[in-house]
Design an enzyme around this catalytic site. Sequence first.
Site, PDB file in Angstrom:
ATOM      1  N   LYS A 273     -30.883 108.246-141.962  1.00 20.59           N
ATOM      2  CA  LYS A 273     -31.450 107.387-140.915  1.00 20.59           C
ATOM      3  C   LYS A 273     -30.930 107.677-139.508  1.00 20.59           C
ATOM      4  CE  LYS A 273     -32.666 103.547-143.910  1.00 20.59           C
ATOM      5  NZ  LYS A 273     -32.379 102.184-144.358  1.00 20.59           N
TER       6      LYS A 273
ATOM      7  N   ASP B 276     -36.053  98.118-140.488  1.00 19.45           N
ATOM      8  CA  ASP B 276     -34.958  97.390-141.152  1.00 19.45           C
ATOM      9  C   ASP B 276     -34.545  96.186-140.307  1.00 19.45           C
ATOM     10  OD1 ASP B 276     -34.708  99.013-143.380  1.00 19.45           O
ATOM     11  OD2 ASP B 276     -33.159 100.287-142.491  1.00 19.45           O
TER      12      ASP B 276
ATOM     13  N   ALA C 156     -20.923 100.870-141.794  1.00 23.56           N
ATOM     14  CA  ALA C 156     -21.255 101.296-140.433  1.00 23.56           C
ATOM     15  C   ALA C 156     -22.311 102.406-140.440  1.00 23.56           C
ATOM     16  CB  ALA C 156     -19.989 101.766-139.712  1.00 23.56           C
TER      17      ALA C 156
ATOM     18  N   ASN D 110     -15.223  99.328-141.817  1.00 24.04           N
ATOM     19  CA  ASN D 110     -15.771 100.511-142.496  1.00 24.04           C
ATOM     20  C   ASN D 110     -14.644 101.365-143.036  1.00 24.04           C
ATOM     21  OD1 ASN D 110     -18.268 101.887-143.157  1.00 24.04           O
ATOM     22  ND2 ASN D 110     -17.498 103.579-141.915  1.00 24.04           N
ATOM     23  N   ARG D 111     -14.908 101.993-144.193  1.00 23.52           N
ATOM     24  CA  ARG D 111     -13.901 102.865-144.813  1.00 23.52           C
ATOM     25  C   ARG D 111     -13.371 103.877-143.795  1.00 23.52           C
ATOM     26  NH1 ARG D 111     -15.943 106.541-149.703  1.00 23.52           N
ATOM     27  NH2 ARG D 111     -17.566 106.942-148.161  1.00 23.52           N
TER      28      ARG D 111
ATOM     29  N   ARG E 286     -16.255 105.749-137.708  1.00 26.17           N
ATOM     30  CA  ARG E 286     -17.709 105.511-137.734  1.00 26.17           C
ATOM     31  C   ARG E 286     -18.033 104.102-137.230  1.00 26.17           C
ATOM     32  NH1 ARG E 286     -21.566 106.557-142.999  1.00 26.17           N
ATOM     33  NH2 ARG E 286     -23.535 106.761-141.894  1.00 26.17           N
TER      34      ARG E 286
ATOM     35  N   LEU F 251     -27.154  93.940-148.868  1.00 25.33           N
ATOM     36  CA  LEU F 251     -28.400  94.684-148.625  1.00 25.33           C
ATOM     37  C   LEU F 251     -28.905  95.358-149.894  1.00 25.33           C
ATOM     38  CD1 LEU F 251     -28.188  96.422-145.142  1.00 25.33           C
ATOM     39  CD2 LEU F 251     -28.444  94.022-145.716  1.00 25.33           C
TER      40      LEU F 251
HETATM   41  P1  NDP Z   1     -25.387 105.191-145.066  1.00 19.51           P
HETATM   42  O1  NDP Z   1     -25.243 106.392-145.925  1.00 19.51           O
HETATM   43  O2  NDP Z   1     -25.851 105.385-143.676  1.00 19.51           O
HETATM   44  O3  NDP Z   1     -23.997 104.363-145.017  1.00 19.51           O
HETATM   45  C1  NDP Z   1     -23.270 104.071-146.191  1.00 19.51           C
HETATM   46  C2  NDP Z   1     -22.170 103.072-145.888  1.00 19.51           C
HETATM   47  O4  NDP Z   1     -21.476 102.754-147.116  1.00 19.51           O
HETATM   48  C3  NDP Z   1     -21.105 103.608-144.946  1.00 19.51           C
HETATM   49  O5  NDP Z   1     -20.582 102.535-144.196  1.00 19.51           O
HETATM   50  C4  NDP Z   1     -20.052 104.155-145.915  1.00 19.51           C
HETATM   51  O6  NDP Z   1     -18.739 104.218-145.376  1.00 19.51           O
HETATM   52  C5  NDP Z   1     -20.092 103.095-146.980  1.00 19.51           C
HETATM   53  N1  NDP Z   1     -19.581 103.577-148.261  1.00 19.51           N
HETATM   54  C6  NDP Z   1     -20.216 104.359-149.158  1.00 19.51           C
HETATM   55  N2  NDP Z   1     -19.436 104.575-150.239  1.00 19.51           N
HETATM   56  C7  NDP Z   1     -18.276 103.913-150.002  1.00 19.51           C
HETATM   57  C8  NDP Z   1     -17.078 103.741-150.747  1.00 19.51           C
HETATM   58  N3  NDP Z   1     -16.921 104.306-151.961  1.00 19.51           N
HETATM   59  N4  NDP Z   1     -16.092 102.986-150.223  1.00 19.51           N
HETATM   60  C9  NDP Z   1     -16.244 102.396-149.010  1.00 19.51           C
HETATM   61  N5  NDP Z   1     -17.358 102.532-148.246  1.00 19.51           N
HETATM   62  C10 NDP Z   1     -18.367 103.278-148.745  1.00 19.51           C
HETATM   63  O7  NDP Z   1     -26.376 104.234-145.877  1.00 19.51           O
HETATM   64  P2  NDP Z   1     -27.281 103.033-145.321  1.00 19.51           P
HETATM   65  O8  NDP Z   1     -26.555 102.356-144.222  1.00 19.51           O
HETATM   66  O9  NDP Z   1     -28.659 103.510-145.075  1.00 19.51           O
HETATM   67  O10 NDP Z   1     -27.333 102.091-146.620  1.00 19.51           O
HETATM   68  C11 NDP Z   1     -26.185 101.327-146.987  1.00 19.51           C
HETATM   69  C12 NDP Z   1     -26.579 100.357-148.101  1.00 19.51           C
HETATM   70  O11 NDP Z   1     -27.537  99.410-147.615  1.00 19.51           O
HETATM   71  C13 NDP Z   1     -27.219 101.054-149.291  1.00 19.51           C
HETATM   72  O12 NDP Z   1     -26.738 100.432-150.460  1.00 19.51           O
HETATM   73  C14 NDP Z   1     -28.674 100.762-149.122  1.00 19.51           C
HETATM   74  O13 NDP Z   1     -29.262 100.662-150.379  1.00 19.51           O
HETATM   75  C15 NDP Z   1     -28.670  99.387-148.453  1.00 19.51           C
HETATM   76  N6  NDP Z   1     -29.873  99.166-147.625  1.00 19.51           N
HETATM   77  C16 NDP Z   1     -30.806  98.268-148.077  1.00 19.51           C
HETATM   78  C17 NDP Z   1     -31.923  97.986-147.318  1.00 19.51           C
HETATM   79  C18 NDP Z   1     -32.922  96.990-147.805  1.00 19.51           C
HETATM   80  O14 NDP Z   1     -34.053  96.997-147.312  1.00 19.51           O
HETATM   81  N7  NDP Z   1     -32.576  96.120-148.709  1.00 19.51           N
HETATM   82  C19 NDP Z   1     -32.170  98.663-146.027  1.00 19.51           C
HETATM   83  C20 NDP Z   1     -31.102  99.564-145.631  1.00 19.51           C
HETATM   84  C21 NDP Z   1     -30.009  99.815-146.427  1.00 19.51           C
HETATM   85  P3  NDP Z   1     -18.210 105.568-144.642  1.00 19.51           P
HETATM   86  O15 NDP Z   1     -18.891 105.604-143.304  1.00 19.51           O
HETATM   87  O16 NDP Z   1     -16.760 105.338-144.537  1.00 19.51           O
HETATM   88  O17 NDP Z   1     -18.599 106.713-145.531  1.00 19.51           O
END
Ligand code: NDP
Length: 304
Positions: free
Chosen positions: A66, A102, A128, A151-152, A156, A222
């Site tokens: 995204k 979104d 984030a 955020n982890r 970010r 989410l």
């Molecule tokens: P991104 O890939 O852009 O971001 C993922 C996020 O999750 C980051 O903040 C990342 O942290 C964190 N993360 C992932 N794995 C871990 C872990 N093991 N420990 C700690 N932090 C972790 O994804 P999106 O923002 O697009 O999506 C995030 C979530 O939101 C997803 O589950 C998605 O399904 C949901 N979503 C649902 C929507 C809906 O319409 N219901 C719309 C948009 C999203 P780091 O930066 O440190 O890696």
Amino acid sequence: MTKRVVLIGHPVAHSLSGAMQQAAFDELGIDARYELWDRAPIDLADAIAELHGDDFLGANVTIPHKERVVPMVDRLTEEGQATGAVNTITREGKRLIGHNTDVPGFKVALDHLVGKQKMPRQAVVLGAGGGARAVVYGLITEGFQRIIVFNRHLHRAEGLVKHFARSASHMELRAMPWHESIIEAELAKTKVLVNATSIGLTTDESPVPAEVLHDELLVLDLIYARTQLLRDARAAGATTADGELMLLHQGAAAFTLWTGQPAPLGLMQSKLAEARAGGLRSAEGEPAGDEAAEAAEAAPATAE
Ligand code: NDP
């Protein structure tokens, strides 16, 4: 000519957006096909370039693309610009327009969660990524006065805060390091908690320990599933909601952008519910079929 709309993500497997959007096209007699394109980040630019073809109405973009897709479109709408994240693309002639549906999807989910109560002014956001950007922008435009982002990878979250510096200049938006004690302290003085990480998407983990949750909280995950976080929050007496309404309404807004027609919300919701009966979750936080679960297991870092 049959028009095409594609969902670009990695992985996309058996996305439920496909079920809900295809049913909507068919219901309204629109000759269009919703396709799933699994594209790794390295192949994203080529996939976006293909969308210039006359057969495309547009696309959805999902994890992990995204934010990366932003410089690849020709123009951003206000929400695309403000969030620095795009989940929907439309075509105007040869130009690609990047939208963020979104944001309205999140606002519907937030309104529903808050219900008849006064809209709170303080929130904790976990995550984030692209989803978190829509959440933070939605909260800012709802009039929240204090938003703390954990955020982890702290950098970010700091990047997110920097991105919103101007739109959040009238309020407090801060990034904080992911430490249990700091999260606990913030939650003690907060009403709204949003999980915008993908923790809980493919495993039964929760981003926070159950002990830090309290009964005054409004918790929105989410992820479109009954996650461990939501189960713990319920047990603590909190009010909870999953990502269903956000998913539905971001999809409905995208449908209208591609077709110029109101989305058949009832039908789309029942298609989601049908698929939810499968009980599993795909890359968009939706339940999906076995192949989606296998794909998610094979690539557990889909949210990165
Ligand atoms: P991104 O890939 O852009 O971001 C993922 C996020 O999750 C980051 O903040 C990342 O942290 C964190 N993360 C992932 N794995 C871990 C872990 N093991 N420990 C700690 N932090 C972790 O994804 P999106 O923002 O697009 O999506 C995030 C979530 O939101 C997803 O589950 C998605 O399904 C949901 N979503 C649902 C929507 C809906 O319409 N219901 C719309 C948009 C999203 P780091 O930066 O440190 O890696």
